[in-house]
Motif scaffolding. Structure first.
Motif, PDB file in Angstrom:
ATOM      1  N   TYR A 129     -28.948 -12.321 -36.322  1.00 21.14           N
ATOM      2  CA  TYR A 129     -29.421 -11.316 -37.276  1.00 21.14           C
ATOM      3  C   TYR A 129     -30.717 -11.817 -37.909  1.00 21.14           C
ATOM      4  O   TYR A 129     -30.891 -13.015 -38.091  1.00 21.14           O
ATOM      5  N   ARG A 130     -31.576 -10.888 -38.294  1.00 23.19           N
ATOM      6  CA  ARG A 130     -32.707 -11.257 -39.156  1.00 23.19           C
ATOM      7  C   ARG A 130     -33.083 -10.060 -40.025  1.00 23.19           C
ATOM      8  O   ARG A 130     -32.996  -8.902 -39.609  1.00 23.19           O
ATOM      9  N   TRP A 131     -33.445 -10.367 -41.260  1.00 17.97           N
ATOM     10  CA  TRP A 131     -33.801  -9.318 -42.221  1.00 17.97           C
ATOM     11  C   TRP A 131     -35.048  -9.750 -42.995  1.00 17.97           C
ATOM     12  O   TRP A 131     -35.311 -10.943 -43.150  1.00 17.97           O
ATOM     13  N   GLU A 167     -30.253  -6.602 -35.808  1.00 21.53           N
ATOM     14  CA  GLU A 167     -28.887  -7.111 -35.642  1.00 21.53           C
ATOM     15  C   GLU A 167     -28.518  -7.114 -34.173  1.00 21.53           C
ATOM     16  O   GLU A 167     -28.680  -6.108 -33.489  1.00 21.53           O
ATOM     17  N   ASP A 170     -25.231  -6.320 -45.085  1.00 27.65           N
ATOM     18  CA  ASP A 170     -26.537  -6.830 -45.493  1.00 27.65           C
ATOM     19  C   ASP A 170     -26.391  -8.276 -45.937  1.00 27.65           C
ATOM     20  O   ASP A 170     -25.275  -8.753 -46.132  1.00 27.65           O
ATOM     21  N   GLU A 189     -30.627 -17.426 -46.414  1.00 29.31           N
ATOM     22  CA  GLU A 189     -31.669 -16.569 -46.987  1.00 29.31           C
ATOM     23  C   GLU A 189     -32.726 -17.401 -47.707  1.00 29.31           C
ATOM     24  O   GLU A 189     -32.431 -18.486 -48.211  1.00 29.31           O
ATOM     25  N   THR A 238     -36.971  -2.439 -46.624  1.00 28.97           N
ATOM     26  CA  THR A 238     -36.217  -3.480 -45.929  1.00 28.97           C
ATOM     27  C   THR A 238     -36.156  -3.226 -44.427  1.00 28.97           C
ATOM     28  O   THR A 238     -36.096  -2.066 -43.987  1.00 28.97           O
ATOM     29  N   TYR A 239     -36.193  -4.310 -43.667  1.00 27.12           N
ATOM     30  CA  TYR A 239     -36.137  -4.239 -42.200  1.00 27.12           C
ATOM     31  C   TYR A 239     -35.003  -5.145 -41.725  1.00 27.12           C
ATOM     32  O   TYR A 239     -34.759  -6.213 -42.302  1.00 27.12           O
ATOM     33  N   GLY A 240     -34.316  -4.732 -40.675  1.00 26.86           N
ATOM     34  CA  GLY A 240     -33.246  -5.568 -40.154  1.00 26.86           C
ATOM     35  C   GLY A 240     -33.123  -5.487 -38.640  1.00 26.86           C
ATOM     36  O   GLY A 240     -33.350  -4.420 -38.043  1.00 26.86           O
ATOM     37  N   SER A 288     -37.232  -8.171 -46.665  1.00 29.19           N
ATOM     38  CA  SER A 288     -37.326  -7.086 -47.646  1.00 29.19           C
ATOM     39  C   SER A 288     -38.330  -7.434 -48.737  1.00 29.19           C
ATOM     40  O   SER A 288     -38.593  -8.608 -49.008  1.00 29.19           O
ATOM     41  N   GLY A 330     -30.510  -5.229 -47.086  1.00 31.40           N
ATOM     42  CA  GLY A 330     -30.833  -4.963 -45.692  1.00 31.40           C
ATOM     43  C   GLY A 330     -30.867  -3.453 -45.520  1.00 31.40           C
ATOM     44  O   GLY A 330     -30.624  -2.714 -46.477  1.00 31.40           O
ATOM     45  N   GLU A 384     -31.914  -2.153 -34.495  1.00 35.19           N
ATOM     46  CA  GLU A 384     -33.087  -2.523 -35.282  1.00 35.19           C
ATOM     47  C   GLU A 384     -33.396  -1.344 -36.207  1.00 35.19           C
ATOM     48  O   GLU A 384     -33.519  -0.207 -35.730  1.00 35.19           O
TER      49      GLU A 384
END
Lengths: 105, 276
Positions: free
Chosen positions: B154-156, B149, B28, B206, B145-147, B158, B34, B116
């Motif tokens: 990567y993108r997250w 990869e 995360d 971030e 939270t969403y992620g 929350s 994450g 995802e």
């Protein structure tokens, strides 16, 4: 003197070849498993751990770019689809297909 | 005067809680959660070092955490911090409040080299710490939270909300602490995709937003409490098979704190993780 060196080199060569042939002579099995979701090596460790807990599995390698898990093991190692689906789900990934390869290749 | 001093200490204690709200899992981001969880029956040992400065106040925290994978989608954890707070009133240190946490990944979409996922997060910070550094309350945090990869990017995102319990200060009054809202966006880039057994590096960036409600004492709002802050947080995630090192620093870029409060100078964090 030369013959002694030749003999020594021959012995070393035979030992070398014998050593690297052992897995083949032992007749191990090799599987290529396709899985989805393999995006990082750290996260994939669970797959290695789950496979290494199966009796007869000797080595696990993971090819992230191809989405492949290569499992080598004993000659009589059997990997069935239902148990693989559970294994990959428990590791946090999605099982797709399995192919048994010729381990002598 | 004593009450004022206690309130200041309490605020520092809350800052300590801030440091520990990270307590992130596995792959995360450094400062925000994450959706990553552990494999079933997997153990994680986590050691964390955090430091922050805000005006005259300097705080450091060392924490150990243990996590266990109940299934491939559900993890539980426990964290125990040790905190040191320094300011113009002196130095306080001791065992901080224990935190119990859980994360459930309720959605996962796997394709070749891409994962995802989305998860819900819950934490309960117990009133177990030493008086000097503990908040003296049991607080609850809920989050989503969403992620995404992939092997390269990567993108997250929350959002978390912390419900702070009221606190009585030695029968001298009742302090109602403002709840907190956290909003985070993060991105990651892997410059080179290596083999499974080779070292792996992901660079992170971030954006962490925090909104805090005003504290109230005996029903009267305190002027110099609460407000909002945004941080830009560069970081790095380095892993080798089942071992990970994560590090990052939060730099404040926008600050709208109520009344007269020192802006945050920085917050830094270094983490080590082993998966067993």
């Amino acid at each position: 003197m030369n013959s002694k060196i030749n003999k020594l080199l021959r012995t070393v060569f035979i030992l070398f070849v014998f050593n690297f042939s052992l897995p083949v002579l032992a007749g191990g099995s090799l599987f290529e498993i396709r899985a989805d979701g393999l995006a990082c090596p750290y996260c994939a460790y669970g797959i290695e751990k789950k496979f290494m807990a199966i009796k007869g599995v000797k080595h696990v390698d993971i090819k992230l770019k191809e989405g492949l898990v290569i499992v080598s093991g004993d000659e009589n190692l059997i990997l069935e689809e239902p148990e693989l689906k559970i294994l990959f789900d428990d590791a946090g990934f999605t099982y797709r297909t399995i192919k048994k390869l010729d381990s002598k290749k | 005067m004593i009450i004022k001093h206690q309130q200041k200490r309490l605020c520092l204690g809350l800052a300590g809680c801030l440091l520990s709200t990270g307590n992130v899992f596995a792959h995360d981001p450094v400062f925000s959660p994450g959706p990553h969880v552990l494999f079933k029956d997997g153990f994680e040992i986590h050691a964390e070092f955090a430091q922050s400065e805000q005006g005259d106040e300097k705080e450091s925290e060392q924490a150990v955490a243990f996590k266990y994978g109940l299934s491939g989608d559900w993890v539980v954890g426990i964290e125990l911090p040790y905190e040191t707070v320094k300011d113009d009133l002196g130095t306080e240190q001791g065992v901080g409040d224990m935190t119990l946490s859980t994360k459930y990944r309720f959605w996962r979409k796997d394709t070749l080299g891409v994962q995802e996922t989305a998860a819900i997060v819950a934490k309960v910070k117990l009133d177990t710490g030493d008086d000097q550094v503990g908040s003296g309350t049991t607080d609850t945090l809920l989050g989503f939270t969403y992620g995404y990869e992939s092997l390269k990017w990567y993108r997250w995102a929350s959002v978390r909300y912390r419900f702070n319990q009221d606190r009585s200060i030695e029968n001298k009054g009742n302090l109602q602490r403002g709840d907190r809202l956290f909003v985070d966006f993060a991105g990651g880039y892997r410059p080179k995709v290596n083999d499974y057994r080779e070292a792996d590096t992901v660079w992170l960036l971030e954006f962490n937003g925090e909104y805090s409600g005003r504290n109230a004492f005996n029903g009267v709002n305190r002027n110099n409490t609460g407000g909002s802050q945004w941080f830009v947080s560069p970081g790095i995630m380095w892993t080798l098979r089942n071992f990970a090192v994560k590090a990052g620093v939060q730099i404040p870029v926008l600050s709208n704190l109520n009344g007269e409060q020192d802006d945050s100078d920085y917050r830094a964090r270094l983490e080590f993780e082993w998966h067993l």
